[in-house]
Design a protein around this motif. Structure first.
Motif, short mmCIF file in Angstrom:
data_model
loop_
_atom_site.label_atom_id
_atom_site.label_comp_id
_atom_site.label_asym_id
_atom_site.label_seq_id
_atom_site.Cartn_x
_atom_site.Cartn_y
_atom_site.Cartn_z
N UNK A 106 0.84 -1.20 0.00
CA UNK A 106 0.00 0.00 0.00
C UNK A 106 0.87 1.24 0.00
N UNK A 107 1.91 1.23 0.81
CA UNK A 107 2.93 2.27 0.76
C UNK A 107 4.09 1.65 -0.01
N UNK A 108 4.18 1.96 -1.30
CA UNK A 108 5.15 1.28 -2.17
C UNK A 108 6.57 1.50 -1.66
N UNK A 109 7.30 0.40 -1.53
CA UNK A 109 8.67 0.48 -1.08
C UNK A 109 8.87 0.28 0.40
N UNK A 110 7.78 0.12 1.16
CA UNK A 110 7.94 -0.04 2.61
C UNK A 110 8.76 -1.29 2.91
N UNK A 111 9.61 -1.25 3.94
CA UNK A 111 10.55 -2.34 4.20
C UNK A 111 10.00 -3.50 5.02
N UNK A 159 16.08 2.19 -3.12
CA UNK A 159 14.75 2.18 -2.52
C UNK A 159 14.82 1.90 -1.02
N UNK A 160 15.83 1.13 -0.61
CA UNK A 160 15.96 0.83 0.82
C UNK A 160 16.21 2.10 1.63
N UNK A 161 16.76 3.13 0.99
CA UNK A 161 17.01 4.41 1.68
C UNK A 161 15.83 5.37 1.55
N UNK A 162 15.00 5.16 0.51
CA UNK A 162 13.91 6.12 0.26
C UNK A 162 12.53 5.52 0.44
N UNK A 163 12.46 4.19 0.62
CA UNK A 163 11.15 3.55 0.72
C UNK A 163 10.38 4.01 1.93
N UNK A 164 9.07 4.15 1.80
CA UNK A 164 8.22 4.54 2.91
C UNK A 164 7.83 3.34 3.74
N UNK A 165 7.10 3.57 4.80
CA UNK A 165 6.59 2.50 5.65
C UNK A 165 5.33 3.01 6.32
#
Length: 450
Positions: A106-111, A159-165
Protein backbone atom coordinates in the motif's frame (compact mmCIF):
# COMPACT_ATOMS: atom_id res chain seq x y z
CA UNK A 1 8.02 -26.55 -13.94
CA UNK A 2 6.20 -27.64 -10.79
CA UNK A 3 2.96 -25.70 -11.05
CA UNK A 4 2.58 -22.99 -8.41
CA UNK A 5 -0.90 -21.66 -7.69
CA UNK A 6 -1.55 -18.51 -5.66
CA UNK A 7 -4.47 -16.49 -4.38
CA UNK A 8 -3.97 -12.86 -3.39
CA UNK A 9 -6.24 -10.51 -1.48
CA UNK A 10 -4.83 -7.08 -0.75
CA UNK A 11 -5.65 -3.38 -0.45
CA UNK A 12 -5.89 -3.38 -4.25
CA UNK A 13 -8.99 -5.56 -4.43
CA UNK A 14 -10.56 -5.69 -0.93
CA UNK A 15 -11.54 -3.12 1.68
CA UNK A 16 -10.22 -3.27 5.22
CA UNK A 17 -13.27 -4.97 6.85
CA UNK A 18 -13.10 -7.83 4.35
CA UNK A 19 -9.33 -8.15 4.71
CA UNK A 20 -9.83 -8.39 8.47
CA UNK A 21 -12.37 -11.20 8.14
CA UNK A 22 -10.31 -13.11 5.59
CA UNK A 23 -6.96 -12.79 7.38
CA UNK A 24 -5.24 -16.06 8.32
CA UNK A 25 -3.75 -16.23 11.80
CA UNK A 26 -1.85 -19.23 13.17
CA UNK A 27 -5.01 -21.18 14.07
CA UNK A 28 -6.55 -20.62 10.64
CA UNK A 29 -3.28 -21.52 8.95
CA UNK A 30 -3.30 -24.87 10.78
CA UNK A 31 -6.84 -25.54 9.56
CA UNK A 32 -5.78 -24.64 6.01
CA UNK A 33 -2.83 -27.02 6.14
CA UNK A 34 -5.08 -29.82 7.38
CA UNK A 35 -7.65 -29.10 4.65
CA UNK A 36 -5.06 -29.18 1.87
CA UNK A 37 -2.80 -31.93 3.18
CA UNK A 38 -4.04 -34.57 0.74
CA UNK A 39 -4.13 -32.40 -2.39
CA UNK A 40 -1.25 -29.98 -1.92
CA UNK A 41 2.43 -30.72 -2.09
CA UNK A 42 3.55 -27.48 -0.43
CA UNK A 43 1.89 -24.42 1.12
CA UNK A 44 3.04 -21.00 2.34
CA UNK A 45 0.59 -18.56 3.94
CA UNK A 46 1.37 -14.84 3.98
CA UNK A 47 -1.04 -12.71 6.04
CA UNK A 48 -0.36 -9.07 6.98
CA UNK A 49 -2.47 -6.01 7.69
CA UNK A 50 -2.68 -5.29 3.96
CA UNK A 51 -2.77 -8.71 2.32
CA UNK A 52 -3.50 -12.40 2.67
CA UNK A 53 -1.90 -14.70 0.11
CA UNK A 54 -1.72 -18.46 -0.31
CA UNK A 55 1.04 -20.09 -2.37
CA UNK A 56 0.64 -23.80 -3.11
CA UNK A 57 2.03 -26.59 -5.27
CA UNK A 58 0.51 -29.96 -6.10
CA UNK A 59 -2.80 -31.05 -7.55
CA UNK A 60 -4.86 -28.31 -5.91
CA UNK A 61 -6.02 -25.44 -8.14
CA UNK A 62 -7.19 -21.95 -7.28
CA UNK A 63 -10.80 -23.08 -6.76
CA UNK A 64 -9.86 -25.76 -4.23
CA UNK A 65 -7.46 -23.33 -2.57
CA UNK A 66 -10.21 -20.73 -2.25
CA UNK A 67 -12.67 -23.30 -0.88
CA UNK A 68 -10.21 -24.28 1.87
CA UNK A 69 -9.58 -20.59 2.63
CA UNK A 70 -13.32 -20.03 2.91
CA UNK A 71 -13.76 -22.89 5.38
CA UNK A 72 -10.79 -21.72 7.46
CA UNK A 73 -11.85 -18.06 7.59
CA UNK A 74 -15.64 -18.30 7.49
CA UNK A 75 -15.82 -15.90 4.51
CA UNK A 76 -18.05 -17.12 1.67
CA UNK A 77 -16.27 -18.45 -1.43
CA UNK A 78 -18.16 -16.03 -3.66
CA UNK A 79 -17.03 -13.10 -1.54
CA UNK A 80 -13.41 -14.30 -1.65
CA UNK A 81 -13.64 -14.81 -5.42
CA UNK A 82 -14.81 -11.24 -5.95
CA UNK A 83 -12.03 -9.74 -3.84
CA UNK A 84 -8.97 -11.84 -4.68
CA UNK A 85 -6.98 -12.63 -7.79
CA UNK A 86 -5.75 -15.99 -9.07
CA UNK A 87 -2.15 -16.46 -10.16
CA UNK A 88 -0.42 -19.50 -11.57
CA UNK A 89 3.03 -20.53 -12.75
CA UNK A 90 5.31 -17.68 -13.73
CA UNK A 91 2.71 -15.04 -12.80
CA UNK A 92 2.63 -16.36 -9.22
CA UNK A 93 6.43 -16.30 -8.99
CA UNK A 94 6.63 -12.77 -10.43
CA UNK A 95 3.98 -11.56 -7.98
CA UNK A 96 5.86 -13.02 -5.00
CA UNK A 97 9.09 -11.29 -6.07
CA UNK A 98 7.27 -7.95 -6.33
CA UNK A 99 5.53 -8.42 -2.98
CA UNK A 100 8.82 -9.23 -1.22
CA UNK A 101 10.41 -6.06 -2.62
CA UNK A 102 7.53 -3.88 -1.39
CA UNK A 103 6.42 -3.03 -4.94
CA UNK A 104 2.86 -4.27 -4.29
CA UNK A 105 2.53 -2.67 -0.85
CA UNK A 106 0.00 0.00 0.00
CA UNK A 107 2.93 2.27 0.76
CA UNK A 108 5.15 1.28 -2.17
CA UNK A 109 8.67 0.48 -1.08
CA UNK A 110 7.94 -0.04 2.61
CA UNK A 111 10.55 -2.34 4.20
CA UNK A 112 8.44 -4.34 6.67
CA UNK A 113 7.02 -6.69 4.02
CA UNK A 114 10.43 -8.26 3.37
CA UNK A 115 10.56 -9.53 6.95
CA UNK A 116 6.93 -10.63 6.80
CA UNK A 117 7.56 -12.70 3.66
CA UNK A 118 10.59 -14.26 5.34
CA UNK A 119 8.53 -15.17 8.44
CA UNK A 120 5.77 -16.67 6.26
CA UNK A 121 8.36 -18.85 4.52
CA UNK A 122 9.97 -19.86 7.85
CA UNK A 123 6.55 -20.78 9.26
CA UNK A 124 6.02 -22.94 6.19
CA UNK A 125 9.37 -24.64 6.76
CA UNK A 126 8.49 -25.31 10.41
CA UNK A 127 5.13 -26.75 9.37
CA UNK A 128 6.80 -29.06 6.86
CA UNK A 129 9.35 -30.18 9.47
CA UNK A 130 6.49 -31.18 11.76
CA UNK A 131 4.88 -33.28 9.02
CA UNK A 132 2.21 -30.74 8.05
CA UNK A 133 1.63 -29.20 4.63
CA UNK A 134 4.30 -26.50 4.41
CA UNK A 135 7.29 -25.22 2.45
CA UNK A 136 9.26 -27.94 0.67
CA UNK A 137 11.99 -27.86 -1.99
CA UNK A 138 10.03 -25.83 -4.58
CA UNK A 139 8.92 -23.13 -2.13
CA UNK A 140 12.40 -23.12 -0.62
CA UNK A 141 13.89 -22.42 -4.03
CA UNK A 142 11.35 -19.74 -4.99
CA UNK A 143 11.12 -17.92 -1.65
CA UNK A 144 14.87 -17.88 -1.07
CA UNK A 145 15.45 -16.35 -4.49
CA UNK A 146 12.60 -13.87 -4.02
CA UNK A 147 14.03 -12.72 -0.68
CA UNK A 148 17.57 -12.42 -2.08
CA UNK A 149 16.37 -10.55 -5.19
CA UNK A 150 14.23 -8.16 -3.13
CA UNK A 151 17.09 -7.34 -0.79
CA UNK A 152 19.63 -6.70 -3.55
CA UNK A 153 17.19 -4.79 -5.80
CA UNK A 154 16.13 -2.49 -2.97
CA UNK A 155 19.75 -1.80 -2.08
CA UNK A 156 21.04 -1.27 -5.64
CA UNK A 157 18.12 0.96 -6.65
CA UNK A 158 18.30 3.11 -3.51
CA UNK A 159 14.75 2.18 -2.52
CA UNK A 160 15.96 0.83 0.82
CA UNK A 161 17.01 4.41 1.68
CA UNK A 162 13.91 6.12 0.26
CA UNK A 163 11.15 3.55 0.72
CA UNK A 164 8.22 4.54 2.91
CA UNK A 165 6.59 2.50 5.65
CA UNK A 166 3.38 2.51 7.61
CA UNK A 167 5.29 4.08 10.49
CA UNK A 168 6.85 6.85 8.40
CA UNK A 169 3.51 7.75 6.84
CA UNK A 170 1.84 7.76 10.25
CA UNK A 171 4.45 10.20 11.58
CA UNK A 172 4.08 12.39 8.48
CA UNK A 173 0.33 12.56 9.08
CA UNK A 174 0.80 13.41 12.76
CA UNK A 175 3.25 16.19 11.90
CA UNK A 176 0.70 17.59 9.45
CA UNK A 177 -1.98 17.69 12.15
CA UNK A 178 0.16 19.17 14.95
CA UNK A 179 2.94 21.02 13.03
CA UNK A 180 5.49 19.30 15.28
CA UNK A 181 5.56 17.49 18.62
CA UNK A 182 6.80 20.13 21.01
CA UNK A 183 4.86 19.69 24.24
CA UNK A 184 3.00 16.67 22.86
CA UNK A 185 2.54 13.23 24.40
CA UNK A 186 2.61 10.14 22.19
CA UNK A 187 0.90 6.99 23.40
CA UNK A 188 1.60 3.57 21.90
CA UNK A 189 -0.63 0.57 22.58
CA UNK A 190 1.11 -2.66 21.59
CA UNK A 191 4.68 -3.91 21.73
CA UNK A 192 5.24 -5.74 18.45
CA UNK A 193 7.36 -5.01 15.38
CA UNK A 194 5.04 -2.36 13.91
CA UNK A 195 4.73 -0.59 17.27
CA UNK A 196 8.51 -0.54 17.66
CA UNK A 197 9.17 0.71 14.10
CA UNK A 198 6.52 3.43 14.37
CA UNK A 199 7.70 4.67 17.75
CA UNK A 200 11.30 4.82 16.56
CA UNK A 201 10.17 7.30 13.93
CA UNK A 202 8.16 9.34 16.41
CA UNK A 203 11.15 9.55 18.76
CA UNK A 204 13.27 11.13 16.02
CA UNK A 205 11.00 14.18 16.34
CA UNK A 206 11.43 14.44 20.13
CA UNK A 207 7.91 14.42 21.58
CA UNK A 208 7.67 15.79 25.12
CA UNK A 209 6.51 12.48 26.60
CA UNK A 210 6.06 8.87 25.52
CA UNK A 211 3.71 6.36 27.11
CA UNK A 212 3.77 2.63 26.28
CA UNK A 213 0.73 0.49 27.12
CA UNK A 214 0.43 -3.27 26.73
CA UNK A 215 -1.54 -6.15 28.21
CA UNK A 216 1.74 -7.25 29.76
CA UNK A 217 3.45 -4.32 31.45
CA UNK A 218 6.83 -6.05 31.29
CA UNK A 219 6.64 -6.24 27.50
CA UNK A 220 5.91 -2.52 27.37
CA UNK A 221 8.99 -1.96 29.52
CA UNK A 222 11.08 -4.15 27.20
CA UNK A 223 9.91 -2.06 24.24
CA UNK A 224 10.88 1.10 26.09
CA UNK A 225 14.37 -0.30 26.68
CA UNK A 226 14.76 -1.22 23.00
CA UNK A 227 13.66 2.28 22.05
CA UNK A 228 16.30 3.76 24.37
CA UNK A 229 13.89 5.62 26.66
CA UNK A 230 15.66 7.12 29.72
CA UNK A 231 13.23 5.41 32.15
CA UNK A 232 11.51 2.48 30.37
CA UNK A 233 9.79 1.23 33.51
CA UNK A 234 8.13 4.58 34.18
CA UNK A 235 6.93 4.85 30.58
CA UNK A 236 5.36 1.37 30.66
CA UNK A 237 1.78 0.98 31.83
CA UNK A 238 -0.57 -2.03 31.86
CA UNK A 239 -3.66 -2.07 29.65
CA UNK A 240 -5.82 -1.38 32.71
CA UNK A 241 -4.47 2.20 32.69
CA UNK A 242 -5.33 2.83 29.01
CA UNK A 243 -8.12 5.30 29.82
CA UNK A 244 -5.79 7.32 32.03
CA UNK A 245 -3.19 7.34 29.26
CA UNK A 246 -5.76 8.48 26.69
CA UNK A 247 -6.68 11.51 28.78
CA UNK A 248 -3.09 12.81 28.58
CA UNK A 249 -2.21 11.72 25.03
CA UNK A 250 -2.16 13.92 21.94
CA UNK A 251 -1.31 11.07 19.54
CA UNK A 252 -2.33 7.47 20.19
CA UNK A 253 -0.85 4.66 18.09
CA UNK A 254 -2.64 1.31 18.26
CA UNK A 255 -0.69 -1.67 16.89
CA UNK A 256 -1.71 -4.82 18.73
CA UNK A 257 -2.46 -8.37 17.67
CA UNK A 258 -5.82 -8.38 19.47
CA UNK A 259 -8.75 -10.07 17.73
CA UNK A 260 -11.30 -7.66 19.25
CA UNK A 261 -11.24 -3.83 19.41
CA UNK A 262 -9.03 -2.49 22.20
CA UNK A 263 -10.73 0.93 22.18
CA UNK A 264 -14.49 1.39 21.82
CA UNK A 265 -16.66 4.47 21.44
CA UNK A 266 -18.27 3.73 24.81
CA UNK A 267 -14.89 3.70 26.54
CA UNK A 268 -13.52 6.90 24.97
CA UNK A 269 -16.61 9.13 25.01
CA UNK A 270 -16.69 9.69 28.81
CA UNK A 271 -13.01 10.73 28.72
CA UNK A 272 -13.46 13.63 26.30
CA UNK A 273 -14.72 16.06 28.94
CA UNK A 274 -11.56 15.48 30.99
CA UNK A 275 -9.47 16.19 27.87
CA UNK A 276 -10.93 19.74 27.83
CA UNK A 277 -11.39 19.91 24.07
CA UNK A 278 -7.82 18.96 23.12
CA UNK A 279 -7.67 17.16 19.77
CA UNK A 280 -6.73 13.48 19.79
CA UNK A 281 -5.14 11.86 16.75
CA UNK A 282 -5.59 8.07 16.73
CA UNK A 283 -3.55 5.95 14.32
CA UNK A 284 -4.96 2.43 14.13
CA UNK A 285 -2.29 0.22 12.55
CA UNK A 286 -3.74 -3.08 13.75
CA UNK A 287 -5.40 -5.86 11.80
CA UNK A 288 -8.02 -6.67 12.79
CA UNK A 289 -8.68 -3.07 13.75
CA UNK A 290 -7.85 -2.10 17.31
CA UNK A 291 -10.25 0.85 17.37
CA UNK A 292 -13.98 0.80 16.65
CA UNK A 293 -14.83 2.96 13.58
CA UNK A 294 -17.48 5.02 15.49
CA UNK A 295 -14.63 6.41 17.63
CA UNK A 296 -13.70 8.59 14.65
CA UNK A 297 -17.08 10.35 14.81
CA UNK A 298 -16.52 11.68 18.33
CA UNK A 299 -15.81 15.43 18.58
CA UNK A 300 -12.14 16.47 18.28
CA UNK A 301 -11.09 12.84 17.65
CA UNK A 302 -9.33 12.10 14.37
CA UNK A 303 -9.10 8.39 13.55
CA UNK A 304 -6.98 7.00 10.70
CA UNK A 305 -6.54 3.33 9.87
CA UNK A 306 -4.09 1.63 7.49
CA UNK A 307 -6.30 2.31 4.47
CA UNK A 308 -6.42 6.03 5.24
CA UNK A 309 -2.62 6.23 5.27
CA UNK A 310 -2.52 5.56 1.53
CA UNK A 311 -3.51 9.18 0.95
CA UNK A 312 -0.37 10.41 2.71
CA UNK A 313 2.16 8.53 0.54
CA UNK A 314 5.16 10.61 -0.43
CA UNK A 315 5.46 11.44 -4.19
CA UNK A 316 9.11 12.47 -4.24
CA UNK A 317 10.54 12.17 -7.82
CA UNK A 318 13.74 10.49 -6.59
CA UNK A 319 11.64 7.92 -4.79
CA UNK A 320 9.63 7.22 -7.95
CA UNK A 321 12.88 6.72 -9.87
CA UNK A 322 14.10 4.28 -7.20
CA UNK A 323 10.83 2.37 -7.42
CA UNK A 324 11.17 2.06 -11.19
CA UNK A 325 14.81 0.88 -10.94
CA UNK A 326 13.91 -1.63 -8.24
CA UNK A 327 11.02 -2.92 -10.33
CA UNK A 328 13.28 -3.56 -13.34
CA UNK A 329 15.75 -5.53 -11.22
CA UNK A 330 13.01 -7.56 -9.57
CA UNK A 331 11.34 -8.37 -12.90
CA UNK A 332 14.66 -9.64 -14.30
CA UNK A 333 15.30 -11.80 -11.23
CA UNK A 334 11.77 -13.23 -11.34
CA UNK A 335 12.12 -14.07 -15.04
CA UNK A 336 15.41 -15.86 -14.33
CA UNK A 337 13.77 -17.84 -11.53
CA UNK A 338 10.89 -18.89 -13.79
CA UNK A 339 13.33 -19.91 -16.51
CA UNK A 340 15.24 -21.94 -13.96
CA UNK A 341 12.09 -23.66 -12.72
CA UNK A 342 10.92 -24.50 -16.25
CA UNK A 343 14.30 -25.86 -17.33
CA UNK A 344 15.16 -29.54 -16.98
CA UNK A 345 16.84 -30.58 -13.76
CA UNK A 346 20.52 -29.65 -14.24
CA UNK A 347 21.69 -32.39 -11.86
CA UNK A 348 22.20 -35.17 -14.46
CA UNK A 349 24.00 -32.84 -16.89
CA UNK A 350 26.28 -31.59 -14.12
CA UNK A 351 26.96 -35.19 -13.13
CA UNK A 352 27.95 -36.07 -16.71
CA UNK A 353 30.19 -33.01 -16.89
CA UNK A 354 31.83 -33.97 -13.61
CA UNK A 355 32.45 -37.53 -14.86
CA UNK A 356 33.84 -36.20 -18.14
CA UNK A 357 36.25 -33.87 -16.36
CA UNK A 358 37.41 -36.60 -13.99
CA UNK A 359 38.02 -38.91 -16.95
CA UNK A 360 40.13 -36.28 -18.73
CA UNK A 361 41.98 -35.38 -15.54
CA UNK A 362 42.56 -39.07 -14.86
CA UNK A 363 44.23 -39.49 -18.25
CA UNK A 364 46.55 -36.57 -17.58
CA UNK A 365 47.27 -37.85 -14.08
CA UNK A 366 48.35 -41.20 -15.55
CA UNK A 367 50.70 -39.47 -18.00
CA UNK A 368 52.14 -37.28 -15.25
CA UNK A 369 52.70 -40.28 -13.00
CA UNK A 370 54.55 -42.10 -15.78
CA UNK A 371 56.85 -39.12 -16.37
CA UNK A 372 57.54 -38.73 -12.66
CA UNK A 373 58.42 -42.40 -12.45
CA UNK A 374 61.00 -41.90 -15.18
CA UNK A 375 62.37 -38.70 -13.69
CA UNK A 376 62.60 -39.83 -10.09
CA UNK A 377 63.64 -43.43 -10.55
CA UNK A 378 65.03 -44.79 -7.31
CA UNK A 379 65.98 -41.40 -5.88
CA UNK A 380 62.99 -41.19 -3.50
CA UNK A 381 61.80 -43.47 -0.72
CA UNK A 382 58.36 -45.04 -0.31
CA UNK A 383 57.06 -42.28 2.00
CA UNK A 384 57.93 -39.60 -0.52
CA UNK A 385 56.28 -41.59 -3.31
CA UNK A 386 53.07 -41.75 -1.22
CA UNK A 387 53.17 -38.00 -0.65
CA UNK A 388 53.58 -37.37 -4.39
CA UNK A 389 50.58 -39.62 -5.08
CA UNK A 390 48.54 -37.65 -2.56
CA UNK A 391 49.54 -34.36 -4.17
CA UNK A 392 48.51 -35.66 -7.60
CA UNK A 393 45.15 -36.80 -6.29
CA UNK A 394 44.47 -33.53 -4.52
CA UNK A 395 45.52 -31.58 -7.61
CA UNK A 396 43.12 -33.54 -9.80
CA UNK A 397 40.24 -33.13 -7.35
CA UNK A 398 40.74 -29.38 -6.89
CA UNK A 399 41.20 -28.74 -10.61
CA UNK A 400 37.94 -30.49 -11.50
CA UNK A 401 36.04 -28.54 -8.83
CA UNK A 402 37.48 -25.22 -10.00
CA UNK A 403 36.55 -25.93 -13.63
CA UNK A 404 33.04 -26.99 -12.55
CA UNK A 405 32.43 -23.91 -10.42
CA UNK A 406 31.73 -21.55 -13.33
CA UNK A 407 29.28 -23.77 -15.27
CA UNK A 408 27.44 -24.87 -12.13
CA UNK A 409 27.08 -21.25 -10.95
CA UNK A 410 25.68 -20.25 -14.33
CA UNK A 411 23.19 -23.11 -14.43
CA UNK A 412 21.94 -22.55 -10.88
CA UNK A 413 22.46 -18.79 -10.51
CA UNK A 414 20.18 -15.76 -10.79
CA UNK A 415 20.51 -15.67 -14.61
CA UNK A 416 21.07 -19.34 -15.49
CA UNK A 417 22.07 -20.79 -18.84
CA UNK A 418 19.91 -23.67 -20.03
CA UNK A 419 20.82 -27.30 -19.56
CA UNK A 420 20.84 -27.68 -23.34
CA UNK A 421 23.42 -24.92 -23.65
CA UNK A 422 25.60 -26.62 -21.07
CA UNK A 423 25.36 -29.95 -22.89
CA UNK A 424 26.18 -28.34 -26.26
CA UNK A 425 29.07 -26.29 -24.86
CA UNK A 426 30.84 -29.29 -23.32
CA UNK A 427 29.66 -31.95 -25.78
CA UNK A 428 27.85 -33.93 -23.10
CA UNK A 429 26.30 -37.10 -24.46
CA UNK A 430 25.75 -40.35 -22.67
CA UNK A 431 27.69 -40.54 -19.42
CA UNK A 432 31.13 -42.16 -19.74
CA UNK A 433 32.13 -45.12 -17.56
CA UNK A 434 32.44 -43.94 -13.96
CA UNK A 435 35.86 -42.83 -12.81
CA UNK A 436 36.34 -42.62 -9.08
CA UNK A 437 37.48 -39.25 -7.81
CA UNK A 438 40.64 -39.70 -5.74
CA UNK A 439 40.63 -38.79 -2.08
CA UNK A 440 44.10 -37.89 -0.90
CA UNK A 441 46.65 -40.58 0.03
CA UNK A 442 44.26 -43.39 -0.93
CA UNK A 443 45.40 -42.82 -4.55
CA UNK A 444 48.60 -44.68 -3.77
CA UNK A 445 46.59 -47.88 -3.35
CA UNK A 446 46.07 -48.01 -7.11
CA UNK A 447 49.75 -48.64 -7.64
CA UNK A 448 51.49 -45.41 -8.46
CA UNK A 449 55.14 -44.44 -8.67
CA UNK A 450 57.44 -47.43 -8.86
Amino acid sequence: MTEIAALSMSHRNADLPLRERASVDAARASRLRAELAAATGELVVLSTCNRTELYATGSVGPSALRAAWSRASGVAEAELAGASCELAGGAAVRHLFRVAAGLESQVVGEPEILGQVKRAYENGRLAAASGACGAGPVMHRVFQRALAAAKSARSESGLSRRGGSVGSVAVTLARTVFQGFEGKEVLCVGAGAIAKATMRRFLRHRPARVRLVNRREDRAGELGARLGLPDPAAAAWPLERLEEALIAADVAVFATAATEPVLTEAALKPLLKRRRGRPLLILDLGLPRDVEPPVGKLPRVYLYNVDDLQEVVDHDPERRASIQACSLRVEAAAAACVADLTSPDPGPAIGRLRAQLHALAGEEETRTRARLTTLLGDRVDAATRAEVEAVLGEFRHRLVNKVLHGPVSRVRGEAPVGVGELEALFGLGEPPPPVAAPAGPAVAARGGLA
